[in-house]
Design a protein around this motif. Structure first.
Motif, PDB file in Angstrom:
ATOM      1  N   SER A  46     -18.905  -4.109  14.687  1.00 51.47           N
ATOM      2  CA  SER A  46     -18.959  -2.774  14.089  1.00 51.47           C
ATOM      3  C   SER A  46     -17.538  -2.291  13.843  1.00 51.47           C
ATOM      4  O   SER A  46     -16.687  -2.384  14.730  1.00 51.47           O
ATOM      5  N   THR A  47     -17.282  -1.778  12.653  1.00 52.59           N
ATOM      6  CA  THR A  47     -15.938  -1.287  12.377  1.00 52.59           C
ATOM      7  C   THR A  47     -15.969  -0.155  11.367  1.00 52.59           C
ATOM      8  O   THR A  47     -17.022   0.220  10.832  1.00 52.59           O
ATOM      9  N   GLY A  48     -14.803   0.385  11.111  1.00 52.31           N
ATOM     10  CA  GLY A  48     -14.586   1.409  10.101  1.00 52.31           C
ATOM     11  C   GLY A  48     -13.133   1.320   9.681  1.00 52.31           C
ATOM     12  O   GLY A  48     -12.442   0.365  10.031  1.00 52.31           O
ATOM     13  N   MET A  49     -12.678   2.319   8.952  1.00 52.04           N
ATOM     14  CA  MET A  49     -11.291   2.273   8.499  1.00 52.04           C
ATOM     15  C   MET A  49     -10.701   3.673   8.456  1.00 52.04           C
ATOM     16  O   MET A  49     -11.408   4.654   8.200  1.00 52.04           O
ATOM     17  N   THR A  50      -9.419   3.757   8.735  1.00 48.01           N
ATOM     18  CA  THR A  50      -8.680   5.005   8.665  1.00 48.01           C
ATOM     19  C   THR A  50      -8.164   5.207   7.238  1.00 48.01           C
ATOM     20  O   THR A  50      -8.169   4.267   6.438  1.00 48.01           O
ATOM     21  N   PRO A  51      -7.725   6.424   6.874  1.00 41.81           N
ATOM     22  CA  PRO A  51      -7.292   6.661   5.497  1.00 41.81           C
ATOM     23  C   PRO A  51      -6.192   5.725   5.002  1.00 41.81           C
ATOM     24  O   PRO A  51      -6.133   5.424   3.802  1.00 41.81           O
ATOM     25  N   ASP A  52      -5.352   5.228   5.904  1.00 35.96           N
ATOM     26  CA  ASP A  52      -4.288   4.317   5.480  1.00 35.96           C
ATOM     27  C   ASP A  52      -4.799   2.887   5.291  1.00 35.96           C
ATOM     28  O   ASP A  52      -4.025   2.001   4.905  1.00 35.96           O
ATOM     29  N   LEU A  53      -6.093   2.666   5.533  1.00 33.86           N
ATOM     30  CA  LEU A  53      -6.698   1.338   5.382  1.00 33.86           C
ATOM     31  C   LEU A  53      -7.907   1.372   4.460  1.00 33.86           C
ATOM     32  O   LEU A  53      -8.773   0.507   4.542  1.00 33.86           O
TER      33      LEU A  53
ATOM     34  N   ALA B 283      -4.952  -2.934  -0.070  1.00 36.55           N
ATOM     35  CA  ALA B 283      -4.572  -4.250   0.456  1.00 36.55           C
ATOM     36  C   ALA B 283      -4.560  -4.245   1.977  1.00 36.55           C
ATOM     37  O   ALA B 283      -5.039  -5.198   2.611  1.00 36.55           O
ATOM     38  N   ARG B 284      -4.034  -3.176   2.565  1.00 33.24           N
ATOM     39  CA  ARG B 284      -4.049  -3.083   4.040  1.00 33.24           C
ATOM     40  C   ARG B 284      -5.481  -2.987   4.551  1.00 33.24           C
ATOM     41  O   ARG B 284      -5.833  -3.576   5.580  1.00 33.24           O
TER      42      ARG B 284
ATOM     43  N   HIS C 226      -7.486  -5.525   7.092  1.00 36.46           N
ATOM     44  CA  HIS C 226      -8.203  -5.071   8.300  1.00 36.46           C
ATOM     45  C   HIS C 226      -9.651  -5.543   8.290  1.00 36.46           C
ATOM     46  O   HIS C 226     -10.157  -6.078   9.291  1.00 36.46           O
ATOM     47  N   MET C 227     -10.333  -5.360   7.167  1.00 36.29           N
ATOM     48  CA  MET C 227     -11.741  -5.726   7.100  1.00 36.29           C
ATOM     49  C   MET C 227     -11.951  -7.228   7.261  1.00 36.29           C
ATOM     50  O   MET C 227     -12.896  -7.667   7.937  1.00 36.29           O
TER      51      MET C 227
ATOM     52  N   ALA D  92     -15.509   3.014   2.810  1.00 32.06           N
ATOM     53  CA  ALA D  92     -14.405   3.961   2.616  1.00 32.06           C
ATOM     54  C   ALA D  92     -14.003   4.522   3.977  1.00 32.06           C
ATOM     55  O   ALA D  92     -14.702   4.334   4.976  1.00 32.06           O
ATOM     56  N   ALA D  93     -12.904   5.236   3.998  1.00 31.74           N
ATOM     57  CA  ALA D  93     -12.291   5.646   5.264  1.00 31.74           C
ATOM     58  C   ALA D  93     -12.910   6.895   5.874  1.00 31.74           C
ATOM     59  O   ALA D  93     -13.297   7.828   5.173  1.00 31.74           O
TER      60      ALA D  93
END
Length: 291
Positions: A64-71, A82-83, A87-88, A109-110
């Motif tokens: 399980s994951t997600g992403m921050t605005p910089d990712l 690209a970052r 990460h993904m 999306a973040a």
């Protein structure tokens, strides 16, 4: 049918010591656990050790994951995308390293990114393109992406099963599925039964929690409609209990819980699984592993 418990029920952050609680989860009757692979703690434990502990306990895993605005993979900024892709792909690799075949969450999306006018068509297109590449990357590792629709207070990009299905259509890859979470559905879906039927054969992952994100069966969720729907679409994948009962530092900004929603983690896990299995026997008696 496989039953799992999100590890944040027991731990506040992921470390090598996390895996010591697996026998407790197994003793409650669970088949596996959902492992948070958040950006800030993705590399805070040894994956070989984790896999060994899972195998020793006779447990399976889900990533399980997600992403921050910089990712953010939907960003207008190519460097940010690209970052985010890096990460993904790392999270997908980590999921495979755990022997898991599903990675779940807001993979599109973040978190923490709330434009005043909502998502744009350009961001939607960027997300779909990114997810197509990620789906192909995941397929080579026998991993399925399940896109979780979150409520409007936690995310602005995808809130309903209808939106999720539109994204899956635009991505156009067979290993991208719907992830339904009853806590979020309680805010965004008008009818639980119809929402499950709409997802149909594309339903690939389920989170269960009640309307306050507490123990399933203790609130006002339409469980009858939900489980009846699971039965009619022949759902036979994971049901994960994701009932956070106290604050989790890494996600408190977008999933705030300020009071305990159960006496303790063992009670939460035990009562949640008892209710889910009892409901399946009543509303979906032919589901695998229930008879």
């Amino acid at each position: 049918m496989k039953f799992g418990l999100h590890l944040y029920v027991y731990v506040r952050e992921m470390t090598n010591a996390t895996w010591d609680i697996l026998p407790r989860i197994k003793a409650l009757g669970y088949d596996g656990c959902e492992v948070p692979l958040m950006p800030e703690e993705l590399d805070h434990f040894d994956y070989a050790l984790a896999l060994a502990k899972l195998e020793e306990a006779g447990m399976l895993a889900v990533g399980s994951t997600g992403m921050t605005p910089d990712l953010c993979i939907a960003s207008d900024d190519a460097a940010v995308r690209a970052r985010g892709m890096a990460h993904m792909k790392h999270a997908i690799d980590c999921t495979a390293a755990l022997g898991a075949t599903v990675i779940s969450g807001a993979l599109y999306a973040a978190f923490g990114w709330r434009p005043s006018h909502g998502r744009t068509q350009q961001q939607w297109v960027q997300s779909a393109r990114s997810l197509k590449e990620l789906a192909r990357y995941a397929a080579d590792r026998n991993v399925t992406l399940t896109l979780e629709a979150l409520n409007r207070y936690e995310h602005y990009f995808i809130n309903t099963v209808e939106d999720t299905l539109k994204m899956i259509t635009d991505v156009g890859e067979p290993n991208v599925k719907v992830h339904m979470d009853t806590y979020h559905m309680n805010i965004e879906e008008r009818n639980f039964y119809q929402a499950v039927l709409k997802a149909g054969s594309l339903l690939g992952h389920v989170h269960c929690a009640d309307n306050d994100r507490g123990i399933p069966g203790t609130g006002h969720i339409d469980w009858k409609g939900f489980f009846k729907g699971l039965h009619e679409v022949h759902y036979d994948e994971w049901i994960i209990v994701e009932s956070f009962f106290e604050p989790i530092p890494s996600i408190v900004d977008f999933s705030p819980i300020w009071r305990r929603l159960a006496p303790d983690a063992d009670t939460l896990g035990r009562e949640a699984l008892r209710f889910i299995k009892s409901s399946l026997k009543q509303y979906a008696p032919e589901q695998a592993g229930i008879l």
